[in-house]
Scaffold this motif. Structure first.
Motif, PDB file in Angstrom:
ATOM      1  N   GLU A   1       0.810  -1.226   0.000  1.00  0.00           N
ATOM      2  CA  GLU A   1       0.000   0.000   0.000  1.00  0.00           C
ATOM      3  C   GLU A   1       0.838   1.268   0.000  1.00  0.00           C
ATOM      4  O   GLU A   1       0.454   2.264  -0.593  1.00  0.00           O
ATOM      5  CB  GLU A   1      -0.945   0.008   1.196  1.00  0.00           C
ATOM      6  N   ASP A   2       2.001   1.215   0.655  1.00  0.00           N
ATOM      7  CA  ASP A   2       2.843   2.412   0.699  1.00  0.00           C
ATOM      8  C   ASP A   2       3.747   2.528  -0.530  1.00  0.00           C
ATOM      9  O   ASP A   2       4.469   3.510  -0.678  1.00  0.00           O
ATOM     10  CB  ASP A   2       3.669   2.446   1.984  1.00  0.00           C
ATOM     11  N   GLY A   3       3.731   1.527  -1.420  1.00  0.00           N
ATOM     12  CA  GLY A   3       4.525   1.567  -2.633  1.00  0.00           C
ATOM     13  C   GLY A   3       5.992   1.252  -2.439  1.00  0.00           C
ATOM     14  O   GLY A   3       6.783   1.354  -3.374  1.00  0.00           O
ATOM     15  N   ASP A   4       6.389   0.828  -1.234  1.00  0.00           N
ATOM     16  CA  ASP A   4       7.804   0.557  -0.976  1.00  0.00           C
ATOM     17  C   ASP A   4       8.268  -0.810  -1.467  1.00  0.00           C
ATOM     18  O   ASP A   4       9.472  -1.060  -1.531  1.00  0.00           O
ATOM     19  CB  ASP A   4       8.108   0.674   0.522  1.00  0.00           C
ATOM     20  N   ALA A   5       7.343  -1.714  -1.799  1.00  0.00           N
ATOM     21  CA  ALA A   5       7.729  -3.053  -2.249  1.00  0.00           C
ATOM     22  C   ALA A   5       6.672  -3.592  -3.205  1.00  0.00           C
ATOM     23  O   ALA A   5       5.511  -3.177  -3.169  1.00  0.00           O
ATOM     24  CB  ALA A   5       7.882  -3.993  -1.054  1.00  0.00           C
ATOM     25  N   LEU A   6       7.102  -4.502  -4.050  1.00  0.00           N
ATOM     26  CA  LEU A   6       6.151  -5.203  -4.907  1.00  0.00           C
ATOM     27  C   LEU A   6       6.689  -6.584  -5.228  1.00  0.00           C
ATOM     28  O   LEU A   6       7.898  -6.826  -5.189  1.00  0.00           O
ATOM     29  CB  LEU A   6       5.870  -4.423  -6.195  1.00  0.00           C
ATOM     30  N   SER A   7       5.775  -7.498  -5.501  1.00  0.00           N
ATOM     31  CA  SER A   7       6.150  -8.822  -5.983  1.00  0.00           C
ATOM     32  C   SER A   7       5.595  -8.944  -7.394  1.00  0.00           C
ATOM     33  O   SER A   7       4.648  -8.253  -7.770  1.00  0.00           O
ATOM     34  CB  SER A   7       5.602  -9.924  -5.071  1.00  0.00           C
ATOM     35  N   SER A   8       6.224  -9.811  -8.179  1.00  0.00           N
ATOM     36  CA  SER A   8       5.766  -9.984  -9.552  1.00  0.00           C
ATOM     37  C   SER A   8       5.929 -11.424  -9.994  1.00  0.00           C
ATOM     38  O   SER A   8       6.747 -12.163  -9.454  1.00  0.00           O
ATOM     39  CB  SER A   8       6.547  -9.063 -10.503  1.00  0.00           C
ATOM     40  N   ILE A   9       5.135 -11.784 -10.986  1.00  0.00           N
ATOM     41  CA  ILE A   9       5.244 -13.098 -11.612  1.00  0.00           C
ATOM     42  C   ILE A   9       5.179 -12.887 -13.123  1.00  0.00           C
ATOM     43  O   ILE A   9       4.335 -12.137 -13.618  1.00  0.00           O
ATOM     44  CB  ILE A   9       4.147 -14.075 -11.124  1.00  0.00           C
ATOM     45  N   LEU A  10       6.111 -13.499 -13.822  1.00  0.00           N
ATOM     46  CA  LEU A  10       6.156 -13.395 -15.278  1.00  0.00           C
ATOM     47  C   LEU A  10       4.991 -14.183 -15.864  1.00  0.00           C
ATOM     48  O   LEU A  10       4.743 -15.319 -15.470  1.00  0.00           O
ATOM     49  CB  LEU A  10       7.488 -13.960 -15.775  1.00  0.00           C
ATOM     50  N   THR A  11       4.253 -13.574 -16.786  1.00  0.00           N
ATOM     51  CA  THR A  11       3.067 -14.227 -17.341  1.00  0.00           C
ATOM     52  C   THR A  11       3.277 -14.692 -18.779  1.00  0.00           C
ATOM     53  O   THR A  11       2.337 -15.130 -19.424  1.00  0.00           O
ATOM     54  CB  THR A  11       1.849 -13.278 -17.290  1.00  0.00           C
ATOM     55  N   ASP A  12       4.519 -14.619 -19.281  1.00  0.00           N
ATOM     56  CA  ASP A  12       4.813 -15.083 -20.636  1.00  0.00           C
ATOM     57  C   ASP A  12       4.762 -16.607 -20.692  1.00  0.00           C
ATOM     58  O   ASP A  12       5.171 -17.280 -19.739  1.00  0.00           O
ATOM     59  CB  ASP A  12       6.209 -14.642 -21.071  1.00  0.00           C
ATOM     60  N   PRO A  13       4.301 -17.171 -21.834  1.00  0.00           N
ATOM     61  CA  PRO A  13       4.350 -18.625 -21.983  1.00  0.00           C
ATOM     62  C   PRO A  13       5.800 -19.114 -21.918  1.00  0.00           C
ATOM     63  O   PRO A  13       6.719 -18.393 -22.312  1.00  0.00           O
ATOM     64  CB  PRO A  13       3.766 -18.873 -23.375  1.00  0.00           C
ATOM     65  N   ASP A  14       5.995 -20.306 -21.426  1.00  0.00           N
ATOM     66  CA  ASP A  14       7.301 -20.965 -21.369  1.00  0.00           C
ATOM     67  C   ASP A  14       8.289 -20.301 -20.419  1.00  0.00           C
ATOM     68  O   ASP A  14       9.487 -20.532 -20.509  1.00  0.00           O
ATOM     69  CB  ASP A  14       7.923 -21.105 -22.772  1.00  0.00           C
ATOM     70  N   ASN A  15       7.814 -19.454 -19.521  1.00  0.00           N
ATOM     71  CA  ASN A  15       8.645 -18.849 -18.488  1.00  0.00           C
ATOM     72  C   ASN A  15       7.960 -19.035 -17.149  1.00  0.00           C
ATOM     73  O   ASN A  15       6.762 -18.825 -17.028  1.00  0.00           O
ATOM     74  CB  ASN A  15       8.826 -17.347 -18.733  1.00  0.00           C
ATOM     75  N   VAL A  16       8.748 -19.427 -16.165  1.00  0.00           N
ATOM     76  CA  VAL A  16       8.244 -19.570 -14.805  1.00  0.00           C
ATOM     77  C   VAL A  16       9.197 -18.778 -13.925  1.00  0.00           C
ATOM     78  O   VAL A  16      10.337 -19.179 -13.724  1.00  0.00           O
ATOM     79  CB  VAL A  16       8.229 -21.051 -14.364  1.00  0.00           C
ATOM     80  N   SER A  17       8.769 -17.600 -13.460  1.00  0.00           N
ATOM     81  CA  SER A  17       9.654 -16.827 -12.596  1.00  0.00           C
ATOM     82  C   SER A  17       8.864 -15.841 -11.752  1.00  0.00           C
ATOM     83  O   SER A  17       7.751 -15.452 -12.099  1.00  0.00           O
ATOM     84  CB  SER A  17      10.712 -16.080 -13.413  1.00  0.00           C
ATOM     85  N   SER A  18       9.493 -15.474 -10.641  1.00  0.00           N
ATOM     86  CA  SER A  18       8.896 -14.463  -9.773  1.00  0.00           C
ATOM     87  C   SER A  18      10.022 -13.590  -9.226  1.00  0.00           C
ATOM     88  O   SER A  18      11.194 -13.964  -9.271  1.00  0.00           O
ATOM     89  CB  SER A  18       8.123 -15.113  -8.618  1.00  0.00           C
ATOM     90  N   ALA A  19       9.639 -12.418  -8.742  1.00  0.00           N
ATOM     91  CA  ALA A  19      10.632 -11.488  -8.222  1.00  0.00           C
ATOM     92  C   ALA A  19      10.037 -10.649  -7.107  1.00  0.00           C
ATOM     93  O   ALA A  19       8.809 -10.525  -7.004  1.00  0.00           O
ATOM     94  CB  ALA A  19      11.138 -10.562  -9.334  1.00  0.00           C
ATOM     95  N   MET A  20      10.902 -10.090  -6.302  1.00  0.00           N
ATOM     96  CA  MET A  20      10.551  -9.078  -5.319  1.00  0.00           C
ATOM     97  C   MET A  20      11.322  -7.825  -5.678  1.00  0.00           C
ATOM     98  O   MET A  20      12.455  -7.894  -6.139  1.00  0.00           O
ATOM     99  CB  MET A  20      10.943  -9.527  -3.907  1.00  0.00           C
ATOM    100  N   GLU A  21      10.681  -6.662  -5.459  1.00  0.00           N
ATOM    101  CA  GLU A  21      11.339  -5.379  -5.684  1.00  0.00           C
ATOM    102  C   GLU A  21      11.123  -4.516  -4.461  1.00  0.00           C
ATOM    103  O   GLU A  21      10.055  -4.533  -3.861  1.00  0.00           O
ATOM    104  CB  GLU A  21      10.756  -4.662  -6.917  1.00  0.00           C
ATOM    105  N   TRP A  22      12.189  -3.757  -4.093  1.00  0.00           N
ATOM    106  CA  TRP A  22      12.130  -2.880  -2.939  1.00  0.00           C
ATOM    107  C   TRP A  22      12.595  -1.488  -3.360  1.00  0.00           C
ATOM    108  O   TRP A  22      13.636  -1.340  -3.993  1.00  0.00           O
ATOM    109  CB  TRP A  22      13.042  -3.394  -1.826  1.00  0.00           C
ATOM    110  N   ARG A  23      11.830  -0.473  -2.931  1.00  0.00           N
ATOM    111  CA  ARG A  23      12.204   0.910  -3.256  1.00  0.00           C
ATOM    112  C   ARG A  23      13.415   1.309  -2.407  1.00  0.00           C
ATOM    113  O   ARG A  23      13.436   1.094  -1.201  1.00  0.00           O
ATOM    114  CB  ARG A  23      11.043   1.862  -2.979  1.00  0.00           C
ATOM    115  N   ARG A  24      14.405   1.894  -3.098  1.00  0.00           N
ATOM    116  CA  ARG A  24      15.591   2.417  -2.430  1.00  0.00           C
ATOM    117  C   ARG A  24      15.819   3.830  -2.919  1.00  0.00           C
ATOM    118  O   ARG A  24      15.882   4.072  -4.113  1.00  0.00           O
ATOM    119  CB  ARG A  24      16.837   1.563  -2.742  1.00  0.00           C
ATOM    120  N   LEU A  25      15.941   4.757  -2.008  1.00  0.00           N
ATOM    121  CA  LEU A  25      16.116   6.161  -2.358  1.00  0.00           C
ATOM    122  C   LEU A  25      17.565   6.480  -2.620  1.00  0.00           C
ATOM    123  O   LEU A  25      18.462   5.912  -2.210  1.00  0.00           O
ATOM    124  CB  LEU A  25      15.559   7.061  -1.254  1.00  0.00           C
TER     125      LEU A  25
END
Length: 158
Positions: free
Chosen positions: A134-158
Motif C-alpha cells: 500500500e505504501d509503494g515501498d515493495a512489490l512482488s511480480s510473476i512473469l506471465t509469458d508462456p514458457d517462463n516460470v519466474s517471480s521477483a521481489m522489488e524494494w524501493r531504495r532512495l
C-alpha cells in the motif's frame, strides 16, 4: 514404531483441525477479510515512483524441446509515477551472463495489483503481473509469458 507414529498423528490431527476451524470462525470468512482489506487500498500509477532493486529467479522452457534452463537476474527498475519505467539488470541464463537495459509501461489498479510490460535491449518483450504494498515501498511480480516460470521481489531504495 511406524504404527505408533501414525496413531499419534491420528490422535493429534483432529485437535489441530479443530483449532484451525476455531481460528477461522474468530477471524471471519476469507471473503470478508479480502473485502475489508481491498476497500482501503487506493493505489495508482503514482504509487510506484522511484528506484527499486530486484531479484528474479526462474526457469525458461524451450517451446520446441521442452528443455528447462534456470535463470537469475538482479538489477533495478525506475518507475516514473506516470506509467512509464526503465531498468537495468545482469542475468545468468544457464550460466551465460548478459547485461540488459529495458523500457516499458505499467498499470496499477486501485487494489494495488497491476501489470508491467517491457522490452529488453536483447529484443525480448515480457509482461509481469505485479502486487504492490500500500505504501509503494515493495512489490512482488510473476512473469506471465508462456514458457517462463519466474517471480521477483522489488524494494524501493532512495
Amino acid at each position: 514404531m511406524h504404527r505408533f507414529k501414525l496413531m499419534s498423528l491420528g490422535a493429534i490431527l483432529p485437535g489441530i483441525l479443530l483449532l484451525g476451524l476455531a481460528g477461522r470462525e474468530a477471524m471471519g470468512s476469507d471473503e470478508e477479510s479480502i473485502a475489508t482489506t481491498s476497500s482501503s487500498h487506493r493505489c495508482s500509477v503514482r504509487t510506484l515512483k522511484g528506484r527499486y532493486i530486484f531479484d528474479r529467479k526462474g526457469i525458461f522452457i524451450d517451446p520446441a524441446t521442452k528443455v528447462q534452463t534456470d535463470f537469475v537476474a538482479s538489477g533495478f527498475n525506475v518507475y516514473n509515477g506516470d506509467g512509464t519505467m526503465t531498468g537495468k539488470s545482469t542475468s545468468s541464463f544457464g550460466g551465460t551472463f548478459d547485461r540488459l537495459t529495458f523500457t516499458g509501461t505499467y498499470t496499477v489498479n486501485p487494489d494495488c495489483s497491476g501489470t508491467v510490460s517491457f522490452k529488453a535491449s536483447n529484443g525480448f518483450s515480457h509482461t509481469v503481473d505485479i502486487f504492490i504494498s500500500e505504501d509503494g515501498d515493495a512489490l512482488s511480480s510473476i512473469l506471465t509469458d508462456p514458457d517462463n516460470v519466474s517471480s521477483a521481489m522489488e524494494w524501493r531504495r532512495l
